[in-house]
Design an enzyme around this catalytic site. Structure first.
Site, short mmCIF file in Angstrom:
data_model
loop_
_atom_site.label_atom_id
_atom_site.label_comp_id
_atom_site.label_asym_id
_atom_site.label_seq_id
_atom_site.Cartn_x
_atom_site.Cartn_y
_atom_site.Cartn_z
N TYR A 1 37.73 -58.22 55.91
CA TYR A 1 36.31 -57.82 55.95
C TYR A 1 36.23 -56.57 56.82
O TYR A 1 36.52 -56.61 58.01
CB TYR A 1 35.44 -58.95 56.53
CG TYR A 1 33.98 -58.56 56.53
CD1 TYR A 1 33.24 -58.56 55.35
CD2 TYR A 1 33.35 -58.14 57.70
CE1 TYR A 1 31.90 -58.17 55.34
CE2 TYR A 1 32.02 -57.75 57.69
CZ TYR A 1 31.30 -57.77 56.51
OH TYR A 1 29.97 -57.37 56.51
N GLU B 1 40.16 -52.74 64.56
CA GLU B 1 40.14 -53.57 65.77
C GLU B 1 38.72 -54.05 66.09
O GLU B 1 38.44 -54.45 67.23
CB GLU B 1 40.69 -52.75 66.95
CG GLU B 1 42.15 -52.36 66.83
CD GLU B 1 43.10 -53.36 67.48
OE1 GLU B 1 42.78 -53.88 68.55
OE2 GLU B 1 44.16 -53.62 66.89
N LYS C 1 36.83 -56.63 65.41
CA LYS C 1 36.52 -57.98 65.87
C LYS C 1 37.41 -58.44 67.03
O LYS C 1 36.93 -59.08 67.95
CB LYS C 1 36.64 -58.98 64.73
CG LYS C 1 35.97 -60.31 65.01
CD LYS C 1 35.83 -61.12 63.77
CE LYS C 1 34.70 -62.10 63.84
NZ LYS C 1 34.53 -62.80 62.57
N THR D 1 22.15 -39.68 62.93
CA THR D 1 21.38 -39.01 63.99
C THR D 1 21.56 -39.64 65.37
O THR D 1 21.85 -38.96 66.34
CB THR D 1 19.88 -38.97 63.63
OG1 THR D 1 19.76 -38.36 62.35
CG2 THR D 1 19.08 -38.18 64.65
C1 LIG Z 1 37.34 -56.76 61.26
C2 LIG Z 1 35.93 -56.31 61.05
N1 LIG Z 1 35.70 -55.06 60.69
C3 LIG Z 1 34.44 -54.60 60.49
C4 LIG Z 1 33.37 -55.43 60.64
C5 LIG Z 1 31.98 -54.92 60.41
O1 LIG Z 1 31.35 -54.73 61.64
P1 LIG Z 1 29.76 -54.66 61.73
O2 LIG Z 1 29.23 -55.99 61.32
O3 LIG Z 1 29.50 -54.31 63.15
O4 LIG Z 1 29.32 -53.58 60.82
C6 LIG Z 1 33.57 -56.75 61.01
C7 LIG Z 1 32.42 -57.68 61.15
O5 LIG Z 1 32.54 -58.87 61.14
C8 LIG Z 1 34.89 -57.22 61.21
O6 LIG Z 1 35.13 -58.48 61.55
#
Ligand SMILES: Cc1ncc(COP(=O)(O)O)c(C=O)c1O
Length: 438
Positions: free
Chosen positions: A138, A238, A240, A294
């Protein structure tokens, strides 16, 4: 439900597309490792708002930095005017993130936008349009970052054309060995995905939403070597588990990687919207006005980011996360002696997965309803956390890095009771229907 309650007003006003709820908690405040619900009950937050609250709630360093920056605000944007907190945080991130040559830092608001910017600039700068990522990964919820994500709950959005999704090898419940995954990649390279079309591989150092999976030893290093051979950029997400949570400042350091680009988010902002991406100047200076937002890099969020990083480093929170994580994992291993439902306890530092199974013999995952019941019951007993995994069967435990030993014990005790109660049918199916959304 009282229609004037926060929960009812939230349901009537907040768009469902933005929510992922695991229990009925509606928070009216928070301090340290606890949130407060509408009845004034203290709920131990074993999720730290999905790791965003790295230092818990209301940390004095966060309050001080935020207040100071807001009282004399050096603009509200980094686009047209430099500001001290953003520059200082960029310098600090460069200093603590190993890397060679000239590098730059880009700031955003979320892990999603940072991964989005990373893929777009990697593609533009290399002239290559394809990416490699993992099934179960994700990387975000924007058009770009979602299009390289491989979570099974996100099949509502199509992957990016040309994306190569590889299985993330697992030690527990293995499906493909690391060697088999690498062979799949080699075969892709030999056939439909010439490696010189690939800009970058996006890697989670622990596959988090995909099930809190720690990569088998040597796998990521071998993947990195493959990419190096073909001039494919290695991007470490990185967001999470970075910045101390894994027991090292950078989670990729467990695997001895030397990434080209590193993406930070969540905990960096200590609860405020802040993300950052580090990469070679040759890529991140590709062109001005290429990845603009912005209010990204505004002095308030970056001042807080600087304060969070200072605390993580000056208080050696990575070492603390390693020690506390060990204690917590040991607690879960002990619970496994009494709860047949616990099939595996894994993780690094304070990124812990408790894999729930219907049968230890076959490692078959529990039905998602059972996972949801454990989480619901734990909330009733006073703790908040969520589940992850392609089978929705892994409890994800990621408390604030500042969590105390007593809070860890309290958390384990609550989960102990929640497992027992859920298994013995204390929670009705209909109680969890609204909380099984991925
Ligand atoms: C490994 C990883 N990358 C990116 C994201 C996306 O981050 P955000 O929800 O702050 O956009 C997440 C969110 O769970 C994540 O676990």
């Amino acid at each position: 439900m009282d229609k004037n309650s926060l929960a009812a007003r939230d349901a009537a006003a907040i768009a469902k597309i933005q929510t992922l709820r695991f229990n009925p908690l509606a928070a009216t405040g928070g301090a340290g490792s606890y949130l407060q619900d509408e009845d004034g009950r203290r709920i131990l937050d074993l999720s730290a708002s999905a790791t965003a609250a790295a230092l818990g709630y209301g940390h004095p360093a966060v309050i001080e930095a935020m207040t100071k920056a807001a009282q004399d605000m050096a603009g509200a944007s980094l686009l047209m005017i430099p500001n001290e907190p953003a520059t200082a945080l960029a310098e600090q991130l460069l200093a603590v993130t190993p890397g060679e040559g000239e590098r730059r830092v880009w700031f955003g608001h979320s892990g999603s936008d940072a991964n989005d910017a990373a893929m777009r600039v990697a593609s533009a700068a290399t002239g290559r349009g394809r990416f490699i990522s993992f099934i179960g990964s994700y990387h975000g919820c924007l058009t770009g970052s979602m299009s390289i994500s491989g979570h099974t709950a996100m099949t509502h959005s199509l992957p990016r054309p040309g994306l190569v999704l590889l299985p993330y090898p697992t030690v527990y419940r293995p499906r493909f060995t690391p060697e088999e995954v690498l062979a799949m990649l080699d075969y892709q390279f030999e056939t439909t995905c010439p490696p010189d079309q690939v800009a970058a591989v996006f890697i989670e150092p622990i596959l988090s939403d995909g099930g809190l999976i720690v990569p088998p030893e040597g796998f990521l290093k071998a993947l990195e070597a493959r990419c190096r051979q073909h001039g494919i950029l290695v991007v470490l997400d990185e967001v999470k588990v970075g910045l101390g949570r894994s027991g090292k400042l950078h989670a990729y350091q467990h695997d001895g990687l030397t990434p080209d680009m590193v993406v930070f988010g969540k905990g960096l902002g200590g609860g405020l919207p802040l993300s950052a991406m580090i990469g070679p100047a040759a890529i991140l200076d590709y062109a001005p006005a290429f990845a603009m937002q912005t209010t990204a890099g505004n002095p308030v969020c970056t001042a807080v980011g600087g304060a969070v990083l200072d605390v993580i480093i000056s208080e050696d929170l990575p070492a603390r996360a390693a020690a506390m994580g060990e204690k917590m994992r040991a607690g879960f291993v002990k619970l496994a002696e009494r709860h047949e439902m616990i099939g595996d306890v894994r993780g690094r530092g304070l990124a812990i997965g408790v894999d729930l199974v219907a049968s230890r013999e076959t490692c078959a995952p529990v039905d998602a309803t059972m996972t949801a019941k454990v989480i619901y019951r734990a909330y009733e007993l006073g703790a908040n956390f969520l589940y992850v995994g392609l089978n929705a069967n892994v409890l994800e435990i990621t408390p604030p890095l500042t969590v105390s030993e007593a809070e860890i014990e309290e958390g384990i005790d609550i989960i102990d009771r929640a497992l027992g109660d859920a298994a013995s049918g204390v929670v009705a199916d209909q109680s969890v229907q609204a909380f099984m959304n991925w």
